[in-house]
Design a protein around this motif. Sequence first.
Motif, short mmCIF file in Angstrom:
data_model
loop_
_atom_site.label_atom_id
_atom_site.label_comp_id
_atom_site.label_asym_id
_atom_site.label_seq_id
_atom_site.Cartn_x
_atom_site.Cartn_y
_atom_site.Cartn_z
N THR A 130 0.80 -1.23 0.00
CA THR A 130 0.00 0.00 0.00
C THR A 130 0.83 1.28 0.00
O THR A 130 0.30 2.37 -0.08
N ALA A 155 -3.29 2.84 4.03
CA ALA A 155 -3.90 1.69 3.34
C ALA A 155 -5.30 2.05 2.84
O ALA A 155 -5.67 1.72 1.70
N VAL A 201 -7.27 -4.09 0.30
CA VAL A 201 -6.13 -4.18 1.21
C VAL A 201 -6.43 -5.18 2.33
O VAL A 201 -7.58 -5.34 2.73
#
Length: 241
Positions: free
Chosen positions: A11, A40, A51
């Motif tokens: 991320t 994220a 994520v």
Amino acid sequence: MARVALVTGGTRGIGAAIAVMLKGAGYRVAANYGGNDEAANAFEARTGIPVHKFDVGDFAAVKAGVATVEAELGPIEVLVNNAGITHDGMLHKMGEDAWHAVIRTNLDSVFNLTRAVIEGMRARGFGRIVSISSINGQKGQMGQANYSAAKAGVIGFTKAVALENAGKGITANVIAPGYVGTDMVRAVPEEVMKAKILPQIPVGRLAEPDEVARCVLFLVADEAGFVTGSTLTANGGQYMV
Ligand code: CAA
């Protein structure tokens, strides 16, 4: 059907560039992260890439995290071991914590993730594993006995995994980037960066994260089946093995 890819530490920094480039190339991508929820969530909102938060250094957490990704997207066919941290300090000043933290996140993680996906890849007869090492695992680096050891370990691990799985349609390769313009490298003291690091890079600049992501894209392709056990350097000419 598009292949499923999991990128650890996916991320931010190099991992985010890899996840986005794989998605752009048609892969169905999941991005793991360890702690920074804000980054994220922003990444997921910006890219549409789901994520998954789990600690890559924790064997049981990885097993559960991989199961969740596979339940959502299908079997993982492409694994990119990218998550990594630094705790720099001269060995004579380094505490036990700094050693174990870096070995755990940068090397144990590669075992944990690869172990979690390898049986499925073997059963299906296809897999692409790319692990992000570092120039500093190849040449050593002052202030990084822990990091250099972990990143060199990734290279040895990958060669063994490549041998064990060469007959199963699975490749395992390493990318060894040099200094890339990410938060991790920006943590290097500015005077050290200017006086010691930049002058050693013949290309004369830090790398862009995308320049590492391109290497991943090459190695994970179906057509890259003959490339296994290799270490691809992307370091601006700073170190030629
Ligand atoms: N390359 C060459 N020399 C370095 C250096 C480096 N990367 N880092 C430090 N030095 C030199 C310093 O310039 C200094 O030299 P002089 O005595 O000639 O002035 C000497 O080492 C001691 O440094 P410090 O005075 O800063 O000592 P310290 O104990 O306070 O800190 C250090 C030492 C922890 C190594 C600190 O300087 C530091 O963090 N350096 C950066 C280390 C580094 O390059 N880390 C890479 C992070 S990026 C990354 O890891 C991503 C990747 O994969 C490439």
